[in-house]
Design a protein around this motif. Structure first.
Motif, PDB file in Angstrom:
ATOM      1  N   GLN A   1       0.838  -1.181   0.000  1.00  0.00           N
ATOM      2  CA  GLN A   1       0.000   0.000   0.000  1.00  0.00           C
ATOM      3  C   GLN A   1       0.883   1.245   0.000  1.00  0.00           C
ATOM      4  O   GLN A   1       1.812   1.364   0.776  1.00  0.00           O
ATOM      5  CB  GLN A   1      -0.897   0.035   1.227  1.00  0.00           C
ATOM      6  N   LEU A   2       0.571   2.159  -0.914  1.00  0.00           N
ATOM      7  CA  LEU A   2       1.358   3.371  -1.045  1.00  0.00           C
ATOM      8  C   LEU A   2       1.084   4.302   0.121  1.00  0.00           C
ATOM      9  O   LEU A   2      -0.080   4.558   0.458  1.00  0.00           O
ATOM     10  CB  LEU A   2       0.993   4.046  -2.362  1.00  0.00           C
ATOM     11  N   GLU A   3       2.141   4.818   0.733  1.00  0.00           N
ATOM     12  CA  GLU A   3       1.970   5.711   1.876  1.00  0.00           C
ATOM     13  C   GLU A   3       3.080   6.753   1.888  1.00  0.00           C
ATOM     14  O   GLU A   3       4.247   6.432   1.640  1.00  0.00           O
ATOM     15  CB  GLU A   3       2.004   4.916   3.180  1.00  0.00           C
ATOM     16  N   LEU A   4       2.692   7.985   2.174  1.00  0.00           N
ATOM     17  CA  LEU A   4       3.637   9.070   2.371  1.00  0.00           C
ATOM     18  C   LEU A   4       3.630   9.445   3.846  1.00  0.00           C
ATOM     19  O   LEU A   4       2.561   9.512   4.464  1.00  0.00           O
ATOM     20  CB  LEU A   4       3.253  10.284   1.530  1.00  0.00           C
ATOM     21  N   VAL A   5       4.803   9.681   4.399  1.00  0.00           N
ATOM     22  CA  VAL A   5       4.909   9.994   5.823  1.00  0.00           C
ATOM     23  C   VAL A   5       5.758  11.248   6.000  1.00  0.00           C
ATOM     24  O   VAL A   5       6.921  11.280   5.598  1.00  0.00           O
ATOM     25  CB  VAL A   5       5.538   8.822   6.599  1.00  0.00           C
ATOM     26  N   GLU A   6       5.141  12.257   6.611  1.00  0.00           N
ATOM     27  CA  GLU A   6       5.859  13.497   6.892  1.00  0.00           C
ATOM     28  C   GLU A   6       6.442  13.467   8.314  1.00  0.00           C
ATOM     29  O   GLU A   6       5.894  12.832   9.206  1.00  0.00           O
ATOM     30  CB  GLU A   6       4.914  14.706   6.790  1.00  0.00           C
ATOM     31  N   SER A   7       7.526  14.192   8.490  1.00  0.00           N
ATOM     32  CA  SER A   7       8.124  14.345   9.814  1.00  0.00           C
ATOM     33  C   SER A   7       8.837  15.687   9.871  1.00  0.00           C
ATOM     34  O   SER A   7       9.049  16.334   8.844  1.00  0.00           O
ATOM     35  CB  SER A   7       9.103  13.200  10.103  1.00  0.00           C
ATOM     36  N   GLY A   8       9.205  16.080  11.084  1.00  0.00           N
ATOM     37  CA  GLY A   8       9.984  17.295  11.251  1.00  0.00           C
ATOM     38  C   GLY A   8       9.214  18.503  11.735  1.00  0.00           C
ATOM     39  O   GLY A   8       9.797  19.557  11.985  1.00  0.00           O
ATOM     40  N   GLY A   9       7.902  18.380  11.867  1.00  0.00           N
ATOM     41  CA  GLY A   9       7.130  19.505  12.356  1.00  0.00           C
ATOM     42  C   GLY A   9       7.386  19.750  13.835  1.00  0.00           C
ATOM     43  O   GLY A   9       8.046  18.966  14.518  1.00  0.00           O
ATOM     44  N   GLY A  10       6.864  20.866  14.323  1.00  0.00           N
ATOM     45  CA  GLY A  10       7.037  21.181  15.733  1.00  0.00           C
ATOM     46  C   GLY A  10       6.749  22.632  16.019  1.00  0.00           C
ATOM     47  O   GLY A  10       6.167  23.341  15.197  1.00  0.00           O
ATOM     48  N   LEU A  11       7.193  23.064  17.195  1.00  0.00           N
ATOM     49  CA  LEU A  11       6.999  24.438  17.648  1.00  0.00           C
ATOM     50  C   LEU A  11       8.296  25.214  17.478  1.00  0.00           C
ATOM     51  O   LEU A  11       9.365  24.747  17.909  1.00  0.00           O
ATOM     52  CB  LEU A  11       6.574  24.444  19.114  1.00  0.00           C
ATOM     53  N   VAL A  12       8.211  26.369  16.871  1.00  0.00           N
ATOM     54  CA  VAL A  12       9.391  27.195  16.653  1.00  0.00           C
ATOM     55  C   VAL A  12       9.003  28.654  16.836  1.00  0.00           C
ATOM     56  O   VAL A  12       7.851  29.036  16.581  1.00  0.00           O
ATOM     57  CB  VAL A  12       9.981  26.941  15.251  1.00  0.00           C
ATOM     58  N   GLU A  13       9.939  29.472  17.263  1.00  0.00           N
ATOM     59  CA  GLU A  13       9.684  30.895  17.448  1.00  0.00           C
ATOM     60  C   GLU A  13       9.721  31.607  16.092  1.00  0.00           C
ATOM     61  O   GLU A  13      10.386  31.153  15.167  1.00  0.00           O
ATOM     62  CB  GLU A  13      10.714  31.504  18.389  1.00  0.00           C
ATOM     63  N   PRO A  14       9.037  32.729  15.999  1.00  0.00           N
ATOM     64  CA  PRO A  14       9.109  33.518  14.750  1.00  0.00           C
ATOM     65  C   PRO A  14      10.557  33.825  14.382  1.00  0.00           C
ATOM     66  O   PRO A  14      11.376  34.163  15.245  1.00  0.00           O
ATOM     67  CB  PRO A  14       8.336  34.783  15.113  1.00  0.00           C
ATOM     68  N   GLY A  15      10.836  33.673  13.101  1.00  0.00           N
ATOM     69  CA  GLY A  15      12.199  33.859  12.621  1.00  0.00           C
ATOM     70  C   GLY A  15      13.030  32.596  12.629  1.00  0.00           C
ATOM     71  O   GLY A  15      14.141  32.576  12.071  1.00  0.00           O
ATOM     72  N   GLY A  16      12.507  31.557  13.235  1.00  0.00           N
ATOM     73  CA  GLY A  16      13.231  30.299  13.321  1.00  0.00           C
ATOM     74  C   GLY A  16      13.091  29.448  12.070  1.00  0.00           C
ATOM     75  O   GLY A  16      12.483  29.860  11.077  1.00  0.00           O
ATOM     76  N   SER A  17      13.653  28.235  12.139  1.00  0.00           N
ATOM     77  CA  SER A  17      13.669  27.329  10.996  1.00  0.00           C
ATOM     78  C   SER A  17      13.212  25.934  11.395  1.00  0.00           C
ATOM     79  O   SER A  17      13.371  25.520  12.551  1.00  0.00           O
ATOM     80  CB  SER A  17      15.095  27.230  10.422  1.00  0.00           C
ATOM     81  N   LEU A  18      12.667  25.253  10.430  1.00  0.00           N
ATOM     82  CA  LEU A  18      12.329  23.840  10.559  1.00  0.00           C
ATOM     83  C   LEU A  18      12.626  23.167   9.228  1.00  0.00           C
ATOM     84  O   LEU A  18      12.551  23.804   8.172  1.00  0.00           O
ATOM     85  CB  LEU A  18      10.855  23.634  10.908  1.00  0.00           C
ATOM     86  N   ARG A  19      12.892  21.882   9.307  1.00  0.00           N
ATOM     87  CA  ARG A  19      13.102  21.091   8.097  1.00  0.00           C
ATOM     88  C   ARG A  19      12.138  19.918   8.117  1.00  0.00           C
ATOM     89  O   ARG A  19      12.236  19.039   8.979  1.00  0.00           O
ATOM     90  CB  ARG A  19      14.536  20.594   8.004  1.00  0.00           C
ATOM     91  N   LEU A  20      11.212  19.925   7.177  1.00  0.00           N
ATOM     92  CA  LEU A  20      10.261  18.835   7.056  1.00  0.00           C
ATOM     93  C   LEU A  20      10.804  17.789   6.096  1.00  0.00           C
ATOM     94  O   LEU A  20      11.478  18.120   5.119  1.00  0.00           O
ATOM     95  CB  LEU A  20       8.916  19.343   6.538  1.00  0.00           C
ATOM     96  N   SER A  21      10.473  16.534   6.374  1.00  0.00           N
ATOM     97  CA  SER A  21      10.875  15.448   5.497  1.00  0.00           C
ATOM     98  C   SER A  21       9.663  14.632   5.091  1.00  0.00           C
ATOM     99  O   SER A  21       8.699  14.514   5.852  1.00  0.00           O
ATOM    100  CB  SER A  21      11.889  14.544   6.194  1.00  0.00           C
ATOM    101  N   CYS A  22       9.743  14.082   3.907  1.00  0.00           N
ATOM    102  CA  CYS A  22       8.701  13.210   3.381  1.00  0.00           C
ATOM    103  C   CYS A  22       9.361  11.908   2.957  1.00  0.00           C
ATOM    104  O   CYS A  22      10.293  11.915   2.153  1.00  0.00           O
ATOM    105  CB  CYS A  22       8.012  13.880   2.190  1.00  0.00           C
ATOM    106  N   ALA A  23       8.873  10.817   3.513  1.00  0.00           N
ATOM    107  CA  ALA A  23       9.363   9.491   3.149  1.00  0.00           C
ATOM    108  C   ALA A  23       8.206   8.688   2.587  1.00  0.00           C
ATOM    109  O   ALA A  23       7.034   9.029   2.776  1.00  0.00           O
ATOM    110  CB  ALA A  23       9.951   8.802   4.368  1.00  0.00           C
ATOM    111  N   ALA A  24       8.542   7.615   1.895  1.00  0.00           N
ATOM    112  CA  ALA A  24       7.515   6.815   1.249  1.00  0.00           C
ATOM    113  C   ALA A  24       7.652   5.352   1.631  1.00  0.00           C
ATOM    114  O   ALA A  24       8.753   4.860   1.873  1.00  0.00           O
ATOM    115  CB  ALA A  24       7.601   6.960  -0.268  1.00  0.00           C
TER     116      ALA A  24
END
Length: 126
Positions: free
Chosen positions: A1-24
């Protein structure tokens, strides 16, 4: 079964950075274009970015241009969304998507993408 999974979200202050990832799982991600959408409660889905299967072509929405960058590592079967200079209005759920074609559609129409991940929450707040 085809599935996409995101990760890397969270809480960050304004001006900050995050890196999201997508795996399959269930398919080989490197053969297909992968996009990112986001959707806040009560609002329509908004297309953010897309990258072709080879990584040679990318699209980016005006709302995040200059702050977000999409990339992929086909050896690792992942696609990433680097988000810098985050703003409170970037707070929402982010989804990775694919329609199992090698190239990105000409526009960010959510109906063009058949497969969606479950999403990852990004919260930008002080």
């Amino acid at each position: 079964q085809l599935e996409l999974v995101e990760s890397g979200g969270g809480l960050v202050e304004p001006g900050g950075s995050l890196r999201l990832s997508c795996a399959a799982s269930g398919f080989t991600l490197r053969y297909y274009a992968i996009g990112w959408f986001r959707q806040a409660p009560g609002k329509e889905r908004e297309g953010i970015s897309c990258i072709s299967s080879s990584g040679s072509s990318t699209n980016i929405a005006d709302s995040v241009k200059g702050r977000f960058t999409i990339s992929r590592d086909n050896a690792k079967n992942t696609v990433s969304l680097q988000m810098n200079s985050l703003k409170p209005e970037d707070t929402t759920i982010y989804f990775c998507v694919t329609d199992q074609t090698p190239y990105c559609p000409n526009s960010f129409e959510p109906e063009k993408y058949e497969y969606w991940g479950q999403g990852t929450q990004v919260t930008v707040s002080s």
